[in-house]
Write a protein that holds these residues in place. Structure first.
Motif, mmCIF file in Angstrom:
data_model
loop_
_atom_site.group_PDB
_atom_site.id
_atom_site.type_symbol
_atom_site.label_atom_id
_atom_site.label_comp_id
_atom_site.label_asym_id
_atom_site.label_seq_id
_atom_site.Cartn_x
_atom_site.Cartn_y
_atom_site.Cartn_z
ATOM 1 N N HIS A 44 0.712 -1.338 0.047
ATOM 2 C CA HIS A 44 0.113 -0.023 0.094
ATOM 3 C C HIS A 44 0.873 1.190 0.097
ATOM 4 C CE1 HIS A 44 -2.774 -2.979 1.069
ATOM 5 N NE2 HIS A 44 -2.381 -3.287 2.081
ATOM 6 N N VAL A 45 1.971 1.376 -0.723
ATOM 7 C CA VAL A 45 2.738 2.543 -0.937
ATOM 8 C C VAL A 45 2.102 3.780 -1.164
ATOM 9 C CG1 VAL A 45 5.131 2.938 -1.841
ATOM 10 C CG2 VAL A 45 4.516 0.678 -2.058
ATOM 11 N N GLU A 46 1.038 3.598 -2.170
ATOM 12 C CA GLU A 46 0.607 4.758 -2.684
ATOM 13 C C GLU A 46 -0.176 5.622 -1.060
ATOM 14 O OE1 GLU A 46 -0.862 2.049 -2.298
ATOM 15 O OE2 GLU A 46 -3.045 1.962 -1.404
ATOM 16 N N THR A 47 -0.283 4.944 -0.085
ATOM 17 C CA THR A 47 -0.837 5.705 1.072
ATOM 18 C C THR A 47 0.162 6.520 1.587
ATOM 19 O OG1 THR A 47 -0.129 3.862 2.752
ATOM 20 C CG2 THR A 47 -2.624 4.054 1.975
ATOM 21 N N VAL A 48 1.568 6.232 1.553
ATOM 22 C CA VAL A 48 2.635 7.038 1.798
ATOM 23 C C VAL A 48 3.256 7.769 0.659
ATOM 24 C CG1 VAL A 48 3.350 6.205 3.990
ATOM 25 C CG2 VAL A 48 4.074 5.435 2.220
ATOM 26 N N LEU A 49 3.016 7.322 -0.184
ATOM 27 C CA LEU A 49 3.666 8.143 -1.524
ATOM 28 C C LEU A 49 2.502 8.226 -2.574
ATOM 29 C CD1 LEU A 49 7.379 6.673 -2.451
ATOM 30 C CD2 LEU A 49 6.631 8.949 -1.472
ATOM 31 N N VAL A 101 -9.129 -6.691 -1.857
ATOM 32 C CA VAL A 101 -10.650 -6.095 -2.112
ATOM 33 C C VAL A 101 -11.102 -5.231 -0.777
ATOM 34 C CG1 VAL A 101 -11.243 -7.695 -3.825
ATOM 35 C CG2 VAL A 101 -11.647 -8.165 -1.338
ATOM 36 N N GLN A 102 -12.184 -4.567 -0.840
ATOM 37 C CA GLN A 102 -12.558 -3.906 0.296
ATOM 38 C C GLN A 102 -13.669 -4.448 1.280
ATOM 39 O OE1 GLN A 102 -14.641 0.004 -0.788
ATOM 40 N NE2 GLN A 102 -13.134 0.585 -1.860
ATOM 41 N N GLN A 103 -14.261 -5.439 0.684
ATOM 42 C CA GLN A 103 -15.059 -6.280 1.630
ATOM 43 C C GLN A 103 -15.116 -7.895 1.269
ATOM 44 O OE1 GLN A 103 -15.643 -4.988 -1.337
ATOM 45 N NE2 GLN A 103 -17.708 -3.530 -0.807
ATOM 46 N N ARG A 104 -15.876 -8.647 2.255
ATOM 47 C CA ARG A 104 -15.789 -9.935 1.940
ATOM 48 C C ARG A 104 -17.149 -10.428 1.502
ATOM 49 N NH1 ARG A 104 -13.226 -14.798 5.054
ATOM 50 N NH2 ARG A 104 -14.674 -16.613 4.199
ATOM 51 N N ILE A 105 -17.508 -10.875 0.205
ATOM 52 C CA ILE A 105 -18.667 -11.128 -0.122
ATOM 53 C C ILE A 105 -18.561 -12.371 -0.830
ATOM 54 C CG2 ILE A 105 -20.616 -10.281 -1.921
ATOM 55 C CD1 ILE A 105 -19.676 -7.570 -1.821
ATOM 56 N N ALA A 106 -19.743 -13.323 -0.387
ATOM 57 C CA ALA A 106 -19.639 -14.716 -1.074
ATOM 58 C C ALA A 106 -20.150 -14.546 -2.448
ATOM 59 C CB ALA A 106 -20.691 -15.613 -0.141
ATOM 60 N N ILE A 107 -19.164 -14.919 -3.264
ATOM 61 C CA ILE A 107 -19.408 -14.816 -4.760
ATOM 62 C C ILE A 107 -18.752 -16.154 -5.430
ATOM 63 C CG2 ILE A 107 -19.146 -13.626 -7.074
ATOM 64 C CD1 ILE A 107 -18.477 -11.023 -5.445
ATOM 65 N N TRP A 113 -9.982 -16.589 0.949
ATOM 66 C CA TRP A 113 -10.121 -15.312 1.598
ATOM 67 C C TRP A 113 -8.997 -15.011 2.630
ATOM 68 C CZ3 TRP A 113 -13.376 -11.256 -0.185
ATOM 69 C CH2 TRP A 113 -14.414 -11.870 -1.028
ATOM 70 N N SER A 114 -8.235 -14.220 2.799
ATOM 71 C CA SER A 114 -7.198 -14.001 3.997
ATOM 72 C C SER A 114 -7.066 -12.239 4.306
ATOM 73 C CB SER A 114 -6.127 -14.481 3.475
ATOM 74 O OG SER A 114 -5.461 -13.650 2.189
ATOM 75 N N VAL A 115 -6.248 -11.947 5.393
ATOM 76 C CA VAL A 115 -6.092 -10.476 5.580
ATOM 77 C C VAL A 115 -4.579 -10.147 5.839
ATOM 78 C CG1 VAL A 115 -6.606 -8.404 7.253
ATOM 79 C CG2 VAL A 115 -8.354 -10.145 6.926
ATOM 80 N N LYS A 116 -4.051 -9.386 4.754
ATOM 81 C CA LYS A 116 -2.833 -9.089 4.929
ATOM 82 C C LYS A 116 -2.568 -7.708 5.327
ATOM 83 C CE LYS A 116 -1.755 -12.255 1.053
ATOM 84 N NZ LYS A 116 -1.535 -12.474 -0.250
ATOM 85 N N GLN A 117 -1.934 -7.224 6.066
ATOM 86 C CA GLN A 117 -1.661 -5.908 6.648
ATOM 87 C C GLN A 117 -2.921 -4.946 6.735
ATOM 88 O OE1 GLN A 117 1.048 -3.491 4.579
ATOM 89 N NE2 GLN A 117 2.828 -4.370 5.587
ATOM 90 N N GLY A 118 -4.034 -5.802 7.172
ATOM 91 C CA GLY A 118 -5.419 -5.025 7.809
ATOM 92 C C GLY A 118 -6.237 -5.059 6.237
ATOM 93 N N VAL A 119 -5.807 -5.677 5.078
ATOM 94 C CA VAL A 119 -6.594 -5.741 3.853
ATOM 95 C C VAL A 119 -7.234 -6.884 3.439
ATOM 96 C CG1 VAL A 119 -6.485 -5.053 1.358
ATOM 97 C CG2 VAL A 119 -5.335 -3.365 3.203
ATOM 98 N N ILE A 120 -8.274 -7.172 2.929
ATOM 99 C CA ILE A 120 -8.714 -8.492 2.609
ATOM 100 C C ILE A 120 -8.363 -8.830 1.045
ATOM 101 C CG2 ILE A 120 -11.099 -9.500 2.032
ATOM 102 C CD1 ILE A 120 -12.437 -7.726 3.901
ATOM 103 N N HIS A 121 -7.970 -9.783 1.290
ATOM 104 C CA HIS A 121 -7.536 -10.475 -0.090
ATOM 105 C C HIS A 121 -8.310 -11.801 -0.477
ATOM 106 C CE1 HIS A 121 -4.007 -7.912 0.851
ATOM 107 N NE2 HIS A 121 -3.673 -8.066 -0.637
ATOM 108 N N VAL A 122 -8.515 -12.097 -1.586
ATOM 109 C CA VAL A 122 -9.108 -13.314 -2.173
ATOM 110 C C VAL A 122 -8.538 -13.803 -3.509
ATOM 111 C CG1 VAL A 122 -10.968 -11.683 -3.325
ATOM 112 C CG2 VAL A 122 -11.375 -14.167 -2.717
ATOM 113 N N GLN A 123 -8.689 -15.051 -3.689
ATOM 114 C CA GLN A 123 -8.429 -15.618 -5.035
ATOM 115 C C GLN A 123 -9.529 -15.668 -5.932
ATOM 116 O OE1 GLN A 123 -5.950 -19.420 -5.079
ATOM 117 N NE2 GLN A 123 -7.483 -19.949 -6.662
ATOM 118 N N PRO A 124 -9.407 -14.829 -7.056
ATOM 119 C CA PRO A 124 -10.484 -14.562 -7.879
ATOM 120 C C PRO A 124 -10.352 -15.796 -9.144
ATOM 121 C CG PRO A 124 -8.948 -13.270 -8.411
ATOM 122 C CD PRO A 124 -8.381 -13.860 -7.374
#
Ligand SMILES: O=C(O)CCC(=O)C(=O)O
Length: 226
Positions: A44-49, A101-107, A113-124
């Motif tokens: 999430h480098v864009e948050t500081v740069l 992604v921003q949220q966990r939605i069953a699709i 689904w996992s959480v890395k550095q507070g951000v939700i990740h998923v395999q699409p």
């Protein structure tokens, strides 16, 4: 001459030389040096740069992207890595299979689904990953000695690979080492099988890793990066 689009399609990667000027490379090295985040890298480098965003909207990267996308792509992930002998790692052969992604939605088709550095990740599903382009913007030369990325050309065309597929592709096809100069950009498909070795030098090997796409996600799911 074989176009970048054809190279990306057939091999799963392509190198665009000298996209950043020496001055821009020097500016980014300086900006990263002055950040408080860990030396080995940061998500999430864009948050500081936030100025990272302008890299893809200004020439010459914007012109390169215009030749690859039908409409301007959006930035969906930004990471920074610096590999040296003191901040070192190797990565086994793998594909980049998750999105932030921003949220966990069953699709249907979305799993792991996992959480890395507070951000939700998923395999699409693979069709989503196939519409993502990764840019690895090199701030230092990379070669056999400092943990350059290795790739198996064409391996992105086989969907998600299990261990037996990976072992077979490694035997059947010759991996290439992606040697780049500072200012060069490696473009790759997330499903390209890639790995990297540890660095054997004390010099910095700095890479800005950006993921781009022009697609929206299905079922109300949103990319983590707005
Ligand atoms: O930068 C490296 O050495 C490896 C990075 C990698 O494998 C990845 O981004 O998936």
């Amino acid at each position: 001459m074989i176009t970048l689009t054809t190279q990306l399609d057939q091999r799963g990667y392509a190198i665009a030389p000298q996209i950043l000027t020496p001055k821009t490379v020097a500016d980014f090295r300086e900006r990263f040096h002055n950040q408080a985040f860990p030396r080995h890298g940061f998500r999430h480098v864009e948050t500081v740069l936030p100025e990272l965003r302008s890299l893809i909207t200004a020439a010459p990267l914007a012109e390169l992207l215009a030749s690859l996308f039908s409409s301007p792509p959006k930035l969906i992930r930004a990471l920074y890595f610096n590999k040296t002998q003191n901040t070192n790692w190797g990565v086994p052969w793998h594909q980049d299979k998750t999105i932030a992604v921003q949220q966990r939605i069953a699709i249907p088709g979305f799993s792991a689904w996992s959480v890395k550095q507070g951000v939700i990740h998923v395999q699409p599903p693979t069709r989503i990953l196939e519409q993502i382009l990764t840019l690895r913007i090199h701030l230092d030369p990379t070669n056999e000695n400092n943990g350059a990325l290795q790739a198996i050309p064409g391996s992105h065309r086989h969907g998600f690979l299990v261990r037996a597929d990976i072992d077979r592709l490694k035997k059947e096809r010759s991996p290439v080492t992606c040697c780049l100069n500072a200012g060069d950009v490696l473009m790759m498909q997330p499903l390209l099988l890639h790995s990297s070795r540890k660095s054997q030098t004390e010099r910095d090997r700095r890479v800005i890793h950006l993921e781009l796409t022009h697609q929206n996600l299905p079922g109300g799911l949103q990319w983590a990066m707005r």
